[in-house]
Design a protein around this motif. Structure first.
Motif, mmCIF file in Angstrom:
data_model
loop_
_atom_site.group_PDB
_atom_site.id
_atom_site.type_symbol
_atom_site.label_atom_id
_atom_site.label_comp_id
_atom_site.label_asym_id
_atom_site.label_seq_id
_atom_site.Cartn_x
_atom_site.Cartn_y
_atom_site.Cartn_z
ATOM 1 N N ARG A 18 -52.347 9.425 39.546
ATOM 2 C CA ARG A 18 -51.829 10.102 40.723
ATOM 3 C C ARG A 18 -52.313 9.396 41.989
ATOM 4 O O ARG A 18 -53.333 8.698 41.954
ATOM 5 N N ARG A 25 -54.269 8.610 45.266
ATOM 6 C CA ARG A 25 -55.657 8.869 45.624
ATOM 7 C C ARG A 25 -56.600 8.799 44.438
ATOM 8 O O ARG A 25 -57.763 9.170 44.551
ATOM 9 N N ALA A 26 -56.099 8.314 43.286
ATOM 10 C CA ALA A 26 -57.018 8.084 42.176
ATOM 11 C C ALA A 26 -57.908 6.887 42.515
ATOM 12 O O ALA A 26 -57.567 6.059 43.352
ATOM 13 N N ARG A 27 -59.046 6.817 41.858
ATOM 14 C CA ARG A 27 -60.000 5.749 42.169
ATOM 15 C C ARG A 27 -59.533 4.407 41.619
ATOM 16 O O ARG A 27 -58.847 4.337 40.599
ATOM 17 N N ARG A 48 -58.709 3.001 46.496
ATOM 18 C CA ARG A 48 -57.956 4.147 45.990
ATOM 19 C C ARG A 48 -56.484 3.784 45.845
ATOM 20 O O ARG A 48 -56.001 2.846 46.479
ATOM 21 N N ALA A 79 -61.045 8.598 32.160
ATOM 22 C CA ALA A 79 -62.451 8.995 32.117
ATOM 23 C C ALA A 79 -62.615 10.052 31.034
ATOM 24 O O ALA A 79 -62.095 11.155 31.177
ATOM 25 N N GLY A 80 -63.299 9.686 29.960
ATOM 26 C CA GLY A 80 -63.425 10.619 28.859
ATOM 27 C C GLY A 80 -62.085 10.754 28.146
ATOM 28 O O GLY A 80 -61.124 10.030 28.423
ATOM 29 N N LEU A 92 -60.006 13.430 28.070
ATOM 30 C CA LEU A 92 -58.970 14.153 28.821
ATOM 31 C C LEU A 92 -59.211 14.117 30.317
ATOM 32 O O LEU A 92 -58.601 14.851 31.075
ATOM 33 N N GLY A 93 -60.119 13.262 30.770
ATOM 34 C CA GLY A 93 -60.485 13.278 32.182
ATOM 35 C C GLY A 93 -59.407 12.658 33.054
ATOM 36 O O GLY A 93 -58.285 12.381 32.625
ATOM 37 N N GLU A 94 -59.784 12.449 34.325
ATOM 38 C CA GLU A 94 -58.844 11.866 35.284
ATOM 39 C C GLU A 94 -58.519 10.429 34.889
ATOM 40 O O GLU A 94 -59.281 9.771 34.181
ATOM 41 N N GLN A 140 -66.706 17.149 32.731
ATOM 42 C CA GLN A 140 -66.804 16.485 34.036
ATOM 43 C C GLN A 140 -65.660 16.897 34.958
ATOM 44 O O GLN A 140 -65.697 16.623 36.154
ATOM 45 N N ASN A 170 -64.509 13.843 40.669
ATOM 46 C CA ASN A 170 -63.314 14.458 40.069
ATOM 47 C C ASN A 170 -62.637 15.396 41.041
ATOM 48 O O ASN A 170 -61.416 15.482 41.117
ATOM 49 N N ALA A 204 -60.882 13.403 43.693
ATOM 50 C CA ALA A 204 -59.687 12.713 43.220
ATOM 51 C C ALA A 204 -58.518 13.672 43.076
ATOM 52 O O ALA A 204 -57.361 13.279 43.195
#
Lengths: 154, 272, 267
Positions: free
Chosen positions: A54, A56-58, A68, A106-107, A109-111, C91, C194, C197
Motif C-alpha cells: 500500500r 506509504r509502506a516502508r 517510503r 513482515a512475518g 501475515l504482517g505488513e 507485531q 506498523n 505504515a
C-alpha cells in the motif's frame, strides 16, 4: 462580568492539549514527516503483482528504512503495477543500476514492504530512473497451488 | 378616568389549547399610579403580564404601551420598548451564575456603555434603595425569598424604567418581608414617578397600595374602581373574593354528581 | 381537540397522523432553534461566556474521558494480543489499536461519555433557568436568551468534544503501548512502525475527527434543546435530562453506522 484566571488558564491549557494531541496523532501515529520533500529523490519500479502493498509502506535496505512508497498505479502499457518510491537523498547516485527491489512480508501475515538489495554495476541510479530487476509479492494462494501441483506431478 | 393611560388593553382574547383564558378584556392603566389586577388563582393574571411584555401574542385585540402596539413591533423595537419596562417575577428570577452585584449590573452592562466605576456607583445606589447594599457579594442561592425579590426589584429599576410589572410580589412572604415589599413598591412609585402594575391575590396588602383595581374572573373584568368602591361592591363574585368567603360563585366543591347518588352508586356496585 | 373520528380504527389512524404532525413540529422547532442560536455573532462579552462554558463542558469532562481512554486502549491491546498471537501477527498490535481507536472507539465512546457528563448537565442547567423564570426575565430585560445563554453552550460543545476525542485517542494508543509493549513484550519498533505504515492522517485521523464533529453538533444540540423546550417543573427537568442521554446515545450510534458506511464502506 468577573473574570477568573483559572478558568481562562484551564481552557487555554485544554485547547493546547488538543493541538498537541493532534500533532502526536499526525507524527507519531500516522508517521507523517516534517522533513521537506526536497530531501528525497524518486525511483520507479514495475511489479507484475504487488500483493497487499500500500502507499506509504516502508522501503528498506538491509532492514533499515530508507524511504517510503509514494504511489501505486496501473501501467496500462504493460498491465503491471508501477510503484513510485521516495528515497532519502543520501542514496542518490549511490545505488547501482542493477539494484533489485522485492516485495517482502513482515512475518507471516504482517505488513508488506519493499526491500532493496544493491548490485555491482558501476553505473548508478539517478532521480526518476526505473528499477529493472524486481521481484513480485509472494501470494500465498499461488504458493500453495504450486506446491500442490508439484506434489501431483511427483 | 382623568389620568393619561400608559397601557391600553383593548378587547383581548387569549386561549391556551382549547382552554379560553381571556374572553375580551378592556383595561386602561393610568400613568404614574399603582394599578392592581386581582383575581382568584388560575385566572391568567401572569398571562396578562406576559401579554403586556410581548412574550405572548393575543388571539384577538391589541395592547398599546405608551401608544405603541406591542404585538406589531419589530423584534428590535420590542426589545427597545422592554428596556423601558421592568418586571419583577414571582420567584425573583435572579441569574444563578451571577452574584447579587452582577445581577443588578446586568441590564446596565448589556444596554449601556458606561464605564465600570459608574456602573458600580449606580448598582450600589439601587441596592441601597432596597436595603441590600451589604449583600452585594452573596450568591442568589444564599438569599432568602424576600431578599431575592428585593434584589430582583433593584435589577428591575436598574435602567430607570417608566413601567414596572409586579408578578405576585407578596406570595409566600413572612409578614416582615411582606411589609418591606409593600413599603418599597409604594416608595419607588412615588420617588421614581413610575407606572406600576401589581398582579396579586393578597387583598389586604394590595388594597393598601393600589390607586386603582381591576378584578378578573372567568376571563373577564368583573369589577374595577378605587379600593373604596370595590369594598362596597355588592356583586357576589366580587364580595366573595374581597372578603374571602369559602363558598359562593366560585364553589367549594369541584363539579361532581351529588354525594347521595355517588355513594349509593358505589354501594350497588359492591353489592353486585 | 376531540372530534367524532376519535374512536375505532379510524381513530387510530387519526391519532397516528396527529402524532406524526407533533414530531414534525418538534423537529422544525429544534431546527429553527439551532439556526437562531448558532448564528449569533459573538461579542467580547460572548467570548467570555463561551470560555466559561468551555471550562464547564470541556475541561471538567477531561478527567473522565482520559481515564476511559486509557482503560479502553489497555483492554484493546490485551484482547487484540491474544487473538493476533495465534496468527503470529502480534507485531500488528499497534495498527489494530490505533485504527480501532481513531476510526470508531474514540469518537463514539467520547461522545457517549460527553452526553452523560456534559449533555445532561446542560439540559438540567438550562431547564432550571427556565423553571425559575431566568430565561423569561432575561427576555424582559431585552436580552435574547438564545444568544446569551444558548449560543455559548452550543459553540463550547461543538469545539470541546473533538478535542476530547483527540485526547481519548492519544491516551488510548498510549495505554495500548503500555500493555502491548511494556507488559506483553511486543517489540516497540514494530508497534509504532506498523501503526505508522497503516494509519493515514487524512483517512483515519481526519474521518475520525469529522465523525466527532458531527457527534458534537448532534449531542450538544439535543442537550440544549431539551433544556430549552422542557416543561418547567421538577418532573419536566428530570424527564428531559433522561431524554437527553437516551436520544443522544441513540443518535450517536445510529449516525456512527451511517458515517462509517459512507467513509469506510465504499458507498
Amino acid at each position: 462580568m468577573k473574570r477568573s484566571k483559572t478558568v481562562e488558564f484551564g481552557v487555554g491549557l485544554f485547547m493546547l492539549a488538543g493541538i498537541i494531541g493532534l500533532v502526536f496523532l499526525g507524527l507519531r501515529v500516522s508517521g507523517m514527516s516534517l522533513a521537506a520533500p526536497s530531501e528525497t529523490f524518486r525511483l520507479e519500479a514495475n511489479f507484475s503483482n504487488i500483493g497487499g502493498l500500500r502507499p506509504r509502506a516502508r522501503v528498506t535496505m538491509a532492514g533499515v528504512t530508507v524511504g517510503r512508497v509514494e504511489s501505486i498505479d496501473l501501467d496500462t502499457e504493460w498491465y503491471d503495477a508501477k510503484v513510485t518510491l521516495r528515497l532519502d537523498n543520501d542514496l542518490e547516485g549511490q545505488l547501482s543500476r542493477d539494484t533489485t527491489a522485492a516485495i517482502l512480508t513482515a512475518g507471516l501475515l504482517g505488513e508488506q514492504y519493499i526491500g532493496l538489495s544493491i548490485g555491482g554495476d558501476p553505473e548508478v541510479l539517478e532521480d526518476g530512473d526505473t528499477l529493472r530487476d524486481t521481484q513480485s509479492a509472494l501470494v500465498l494462494e499461488e504458493l500453495i497451488q504450486q506446491f500442490v501441483s508439484n506434489m501431483a506431478t511427483n | 378616568m382623568t389620568d393619561v393611560p400608559f397601557i391600553e388593553i383593548q378587547d383581548v382574547h387569549f386561549s391556551r389549547g382549547s382552554h379560553e383564558i381571556f374572553r375580551g378584556i378592556d383595561m386602561l392603566i393610568p400613568q404614574g399610579k399603582v394599578t392592581a389586577i386581582m383575581g382568584p388563582s388560575g385566572t391568567g393574571k401572569t398571562t396578562l403580564l406576559k401579554l403586556i411584555g410581548g412574550q405572548l401574542t393575543p388571539d384577538r385585540g391589541r395592547i398599546l404601551v405608551d401608544g405603541q402596539d406591542v404585538h406589531r413591533l419589530s423584534r428590535k423595537a420590542l426589545f427597545a420598548l422592554r428596556k423601558r419596562m421592568g418586571m419583577l417575577f414571582q420567584s425573583g428570577a435572579l441569574f444563578s451564575d451571577l452574584d447579587v452585584f452582577e445581577n443588578v449590573a446586568f441590564p446596565l452592562r448589556v444596554h449601556t456603555d458606561l464605564p465600570d466605576a459608574m456602573i458600580r456607583d449606580l448598582v450600589l445606589l439601587k441596592l441601597q434603595a432596597v436595603g441590600l447594599r451589604g449583600a452585594r457579594h452573596l450568591n442568589p442561592a444564599e438569599l432568602s425569598g424576600g431578599m431575592a425579590r428585593r434584589v430582583a426589584l433593584a435589577r428591575a429599576i436598574a435602567l430607570d424604567p417608566e413601567l414596572i410589572l409586579y408578578d405576585e410580589p407578596f406570595v409566600g412572604q413572612d409578614p416582615i418581608s411582606m411589609g418591606v415589599l409593600v413599603q418599597l413598591i409604594k416608595r419607588l412609585n412615588e420617588a421614581l414617578k413610575l407606572t406600576s402594575v401589581v398582579v396579586s391575590h393578597d387583598i389586604k396588602e394590595t388594597l393598601s397600595i393600589a390607586d386603582y383595581l381591576y378584578l378578573l374572573a372567568d376571563g373577564q373584568v368583573v369589577a374595577k374602581g378605587t379600593p373604596e368602591t370595590l369594598n362596597a361592591n355588592q356583586d357576589p363574585r366580587v364580595s366573595q373574593f374581597v372578603h374571602g368567603e369559602p363558598d359562593g360563585p366560585v364553589p367549594f366543591h369541584y363539579p361532581a354528581e351529588t354525594l347521595y347518588s355517588d355513594i349509593l352508586g358505589a354501594t350497588t356496585t359492591r353489592a353486585r | 381537540m376531540q372530534s367524532r373520528f376519535d374512536q375505532g380504527a379510524v381513530g387510530r389512524i387519526v391519532r397516528l397522523g396527529r402524532k406524526g404532525c407533533d414530531v414534525m413540529e418538534a423537529l422544525g422547532r429544534a431546527g429553527l432553534f439551532l439556526g437562531q442560536s448558532a448564528i449569533g455573532v459573538p461579542s467580547r462579552e460572548g467570548w467570555y461566556l463561551w470560555l466559561r462554558q468551555m471550562h464547564f463542558v470541556g475541561v471538567l469532562s477531561l478527567a473522565i474521558v482520559i481515564v476511559s481512554g486509557l482503560f479502553i486502549g489497555m483492554v484493546l491491546a490485551l484482547q487484540g494480543y491474544t487473538i493476533l498471537v495465534d496468527f503470529g501477527a502480534e507485531q500488528a498490535l499497534g495498527q489494530m489499536v490505533a485504527l480501532s481507536l481513531l476510526r470508531e472507539l474514540a469518537p463514539v465512546v467520547a461522545a457517549l461519555l460527553f452526553a452523560g457528563r456534559a449533555g445532561s448537565a446542560l439540559t438540567a442547567e438550562i431547564g432550571l433557568m427556565k423553571a425559575t423564570e431566568q430565561l423569561t426575565s432575561m427576555e424582559m430585560i431585552g436580552v435574547d436568551p438564545l444568544r446569551r445563554v444558548i449560543a455559548p453552550r452550543l459553540w463550547a460543545g461543538f469545539i470541546a468534544l473533538p478535542i476530547l476525542t483527540v485526547g481519548f485517542s492519544v491516551v488510548g494508543i498510549w495505554g495500548g503501548y503500555l500493555v502491548g509493549v511494556q507488559w506483553l513484550g511486543v517489540f516497540e519498533g514494530s508497534y509504532w512502525s506498523n501503526m505508522q505504515a497503516s494509519v493515514s492522517f487524512m483517512n483515519d485521523v481526519g474521518n475520525g475527527m469529522i465523525k466527532s464533529l458531527v457527534f458534537a453538533i448532534v449531542v450538544t444540540w439535543i442537550a440544549v434543546f431539551q433544556g430549552y423546550d422542557l416543561v418547567p417543573t421538577s418532573e419536566g427537568i428530570s424527564r428531559a435530562t433522561t431524554r437527553t442521554v437516551v436520544y443522544s446515545s441513540l443518535a450517536v450510534l445510529g449516525l456512527d453506522f451511517v458515517l462509517t458506511a459512507v467513509m469506510f464502506g465504499g458507498l
